[in-house]
Design a protein around this motif. Sequence first.
Motif, PDB file in Angstrom:
ATOM      1  N   PRO A 186       0.708  -1.325   0.205  1.00  0.00           N
ATOM      2  CA  PRO A 186       0.072  -0.015   0.104  1.00  0.00           C
ATOM      3  C   PRO A 186       0.884   1.250   0.045  1.00  0.00           C
ATOM      4  O   PRO A 186       0.416   2.334  -0.345  1.00  0.00           O
ATOM      5  CB  PRO A 186      -0.928  -0.262   1.288  1.00  0.00           C
ATOM      6  CG  PRO A 186      -0.940  -1.553   1.585  1.00  0.00           C
ATOM      7  CD  PRO A 186       0.181  -2.110   1.157  1.00  0.00           C
ATOM      8  N   LEU A 187       2.195   1.322   0.609  1.00  0.00           N
ATOM      9  CA  LEU A 187       2.895   2.365   0.482  1.00  0.00           C
ATOM     10  C   LEU A 187       3.135   2.989  -0.992  1.00  0.00           C
ATOM     11  O   LEU A 187       3.453   4.346  -1.316  1.00  0.00           O
ATOM     12  CB  LEU A 187       4.500   2.084   0.958  1.00  0.00           C
ATOM     13  CG  LEU A 187       4.232   1.822   2.624  1.00  0.00           C
ATOM     14  CD1 LEU A 187       5.621   1.467   3.104  1.00  0.00           C
ATOM     15  CD2 LEU A 187       3.742   2.715   3.239  1.00  0.00           C
ATOM     16  N   LEU A 188       2.947   1.977  -2.149  1.00  0.00           N
ATOM     17  CA  LEU A 188       3.389   2.635  -3.109  1.00  0.00           C
ATOM     18  C   LEU A 188       1.780   3.473  -3.933  1.00  0.00           C
ATOM     19  O   LEU A 188       2.168   4.243  -4.347  1.00  0.00           O
ATOM     20  CB  LEU A 188       3.227   1.100  -4.410  1.00  0.00           C
ATOM     21  CG  LEU A 188       3.576   1.536  -5.831  1.00  0.00           C
ATOM     22  CD1 LEU A 188       4.963   2.595  -6.090  1.00  0.00           C
ATOM     23  CD2 LEU A 188       3.691   0.447  -6.538  1.00  0.00           C
ATOM     24  N   MET A 189       0.907   3.046  -3.487  1.00  0.00           N
ATOM     25  CA  MET A 189      -0.296   3.595  -3.617  1.00  0.00           C
ATOM     26  C   MET A 189      -0.428   4.971  -2.894  1.00  0.00           C
ATOM     27  O   MET A 189      -0.929   5.988  -3.422  1.00  0.00           O
ATOM     28  CB  MET A 189      -1.615   3.071  -3.106  1.00  0.00           C
ATOM     29  CG  MET A 189      -1.795   1.573  -3.573  1.00  0.00           C
ATOM     30  SD  MET A 189      -1.760   1.379  -5.209  1.00  0.00           S
ATOM     31  CE  MET A 189      -0.191   0.709  -5.793  1.00  0.00           C
TER      32      MET A 189
ATOM     33  N   ASN B 161       0.154 -11.391 -12.780  1.00  0.00           N
ATOM     34  CA  ASN B 161      -0.643 -11.873 -11.395  1.00  0.00           C
ATOM     35  C   ASN B 161      -1.733 -11.066 -11.429  1.00  0.00           C
ATOM     36  O   ASN B 161      -1.849  -9.916 -11.087  1.00  0.00           O
ATOM     37  CB  ASN B 161       0.411 -11.456  -9.959  1.00  0.00           C
ATOM     38  CG  ASN B 161      -0.225 -11.982  -8.952  1.00  0.00           C
ATOM     39  OD1 ASN B 161      -1.412 -12.384  -8.742  1.00  0.00           O
ATOM     40  ND2 ASN B 161       0.521 -12.082  -7.867  1.00  0.00           N
ATOM     41  N   PRO B 162      -2.859 -11.822 -11.357  1.00  0.00           N
ATOM     42  CA  PRO B 162      -4.213 -11.257 -11.216  1.00  0.00           C
ATOM     43  C   PRO B 162      -4.521 -10.342 -10.028  1.00  0.00           C
ATOM     44  O   PRO B 162      -5.300  -9.618  -9.977  1.00  0.00           O
ATOM     45  CB  PRO B 162      -5.187 -12.440 -11.187  1.00  0.00           C
ATOM     46  CG  PRO B 162      -4.270 -13.710 -11.611  1.00  0.00           C
ATOM     47  CD  PRO B 162      -2.925 -13.220 -11.555  1.00  0.00           C
TER      48      PRO B 162
ATOM     49  N   PHE C 229      -5.242  -2.676  -9.187  1.00  0.00           N
ATOM     50  CA  PHE C 229      -4.152  -1.765  -8.788  1.00  0.00           C
ATOM     51  C   PHE C 229      -3.582  -0.714  -9.963  1.00  0.00           C
ATOM     52  O   PHE C 229      -3.101  -1.217 -11.048  1.00  0.00           O
ATOM     53  CB  PHE C 229      -3.035  -2.189  -7.664  1.00  0.00           C
ATOM     54  CG  PHE C 229      -3.607  -2.783  -6.707  1.00  0.00           C
ATOM     55  CD1 PHE C 229      -3.888  -2.089  -5.531  1.00  0.00           C
ATOM     56  CD2 PHE C 229      -3.664  -4.310  -6.409  1.00  0.00           C
ATOM     57  CE1 PHE C 229      -4.503  -2.746  -4.303  1.00  0.00           C
ATOM     58  CE2 PHE C 229      -4.239  -4.938  -5.293  1.00  0.00           C
ATOM     59  CZ  PHE C 229      -4.553  -4.173  -4.189  1.00  0.00           C
ATOM     60  N   PRO C 230      -3.335   0.556  -9.622  1.00  0.00           N
ATOM     61  CA  PRO C 230      -2.715   1.318 -10.605  1.00  0.00           C
ATOM     62  C   PRO C 230      -1.226   1.199 -10.693  1.00  0.00           C
ATOM     63  O   PRO C 230      -0.373   1.958 -10.518  1.00  0.00           O
ATOM     64  CB  PRO C 230      -2.994   2.971 -10.513  1.00  0.00           C
ATOM     65  CG  PRO C 230      -3.140   2.649  -8.801  1.00  0.00           C
ATOM     66  CD  PRO C 230      -3.553   1.302  -8.529  1.00  0.00           C
TER      67      PRO C 230
ATOM     68  N   VAL D 284       5.819   0.105 -10.427  1.00  0.00           N
ATOM     69  CA  VAL D 284       5.781   1.716 -10.348  1.00  0.00           C
ATOM     70  C   VAL D 284       4.285   1.898 -10.458  1.00  0.00           C
ATOM     71  O   VAL D 284       3.696   1.353 -11.244  1.00  0.00           O
ATOM     72  CB  VAL D 284       6.750   2.112 -11.512  1.00  0.00           C
ATOM     73  CG1 VAL D 284       6.548   3.584 -11.352  1.00  0.00           C
ATOM     74  CG2 VAL D 284       8.116   1.574 -11.276  1.00  0.00           C
ATOM     75  N   HIS D 285       3.859   3.113  -9.711  1.00  0.00           N
ATOM     76  CA  HIS D 285       2.546   3.732  -9.805  1.00  0.00           C
ATOM     77  C   HIS D 285       2.437   4.010 -11.729  1.00  0.00           C
ATOM     78  O   HIS D 285       3.363   4.686 -12.116  1.00  0.00           O
ATOM     79  CB  HIS D 285       2.514   4.787  -9.073  1.00  0.00           C
ATOM     80  CG  HIS D 285       1.056   5.239  -8.850  1.00  0.00           C
ATOM     81  ND1 HIS D 285       0.217   5.824 -10.171  1.00  0.00           N
ATOM     82  CD2 HIS D 285       0.124   5.043  -8.007  1.00  0.00           C
ATOM     83  CE1 HIS D 285      -0.951   6.191  -9.595  1.00  0.00           C
ATOM     84  NE2 HIS D 285      -1.063   5.761  -8.233  1.00  0.00           N
ATOM     85  N   LYS D 286       1.515   3.828 -11.875  1.00  0.00           N
ATOM     86  CA  LYS D 286       1.027   4.008 -13.440  1.00  0.00           C
ATOM     87  C   LYS D 286       1.348   5.455 -13.884  1.00  0.00           C
ATOM     88  O   LYS D 286       1.678   5.654 -15.163  1.00  0.00           O
ATOM     89  CB  LYS D 286      -0.083   3.547 -13.977  1.00  0.00           C
ATOM     90  CG  LYS D 286      -1.359   4.420 -13.339  1.00  0.00           C
ATOM     91  CD  LYS D 286      -2.716   3.735 -14.154  1.00  0.00           C
ATOM     92  CE  LYS D 286      -3.873   4.803 -13.620  1.00  0.00           C
ATOM     93  NZ  LYS D 286      -5.109   4.122 -14.293  1.00  0.00           N
TER      94      LYS D 286
END
Length: 275
Positions: free
Chosen positions: A120-123, A137-138, A143-144, A260-262
């Motif tokens: 979640p820290l990436l989000m 991975n489904p 997630f973005p 990486v975040h999109k």
Amino acid sequence: MEEQGSLEEEVLKGSCEINAKITETVEVSEAQARKRDVLFSGLERYAREAKRTFERFLSFRSKVKPENTITFGHDDSYAPWVYLSEGASKGISVERAKKAASGLSKRASFIGAPWDQVFPLLMEGKVDVILNAGWPNPYFNSFPVEATKTYGTFRTRVYASRKDGLGRTRDMASLRDLQGKTVGVQRGGTGNLINILKSRGAKVVEFDNDPLSFAEHMWNRVDLVACEEQVAKHLNQTIYDGLFEPIGDPLETVQVVMLVHKDHKELLSALNSQI
């Protein structure tokens, strides 16, 4: 007199056999106790490391990200790929991240924690990159996130220990059919692992990490565990005294990537230039 001598001989022989059996039982019990001591020692080390990890994690979340630094988040117990040793990030993926950051003239900062805490820290924008993800991975579909180029390969298999935590021998042959068996996996699984297990009739039980699923198997709370090959080998050698064996053929091979975040396409492109 001859009958009495024969009877005494039989009694003596029986006593010797009983004594030998008692001695054997004691020796087995002592060997089992030593193995349990080794097992508990390994798990205690893991628990101490987990406590230090959580304390460092709480401290990290309150800090502002430093300048000219790429902050990498990773699972804290997926050795030899990523793990913590005395609070420091180690492993194959950590070395790859250091090399990539250096190639971009950036400093590398790391935070290791259980997957459900670190991802979640990436989000939240607290980390720039998540290391060591199995792709595709489904789990990641909702997630973005976007994946870098691959830099390694995960191969997952099912495992069981020859003996349980009390030293009792398992019937390994009976575990080859996954139908109806409970299988412990790390939360989210690797690649398409969870779906593969379910398609073979297994009941999947998710844990925060692989060391926990292996421990639950030792105490007969799950029938089997499914894990990446190198991770299983590391756990087997460092904690479980070589008790675990693969059951059947490998289930899946997936690629290892960074996430990486999109919205951070420049960072994605930069990392890809170094992989």
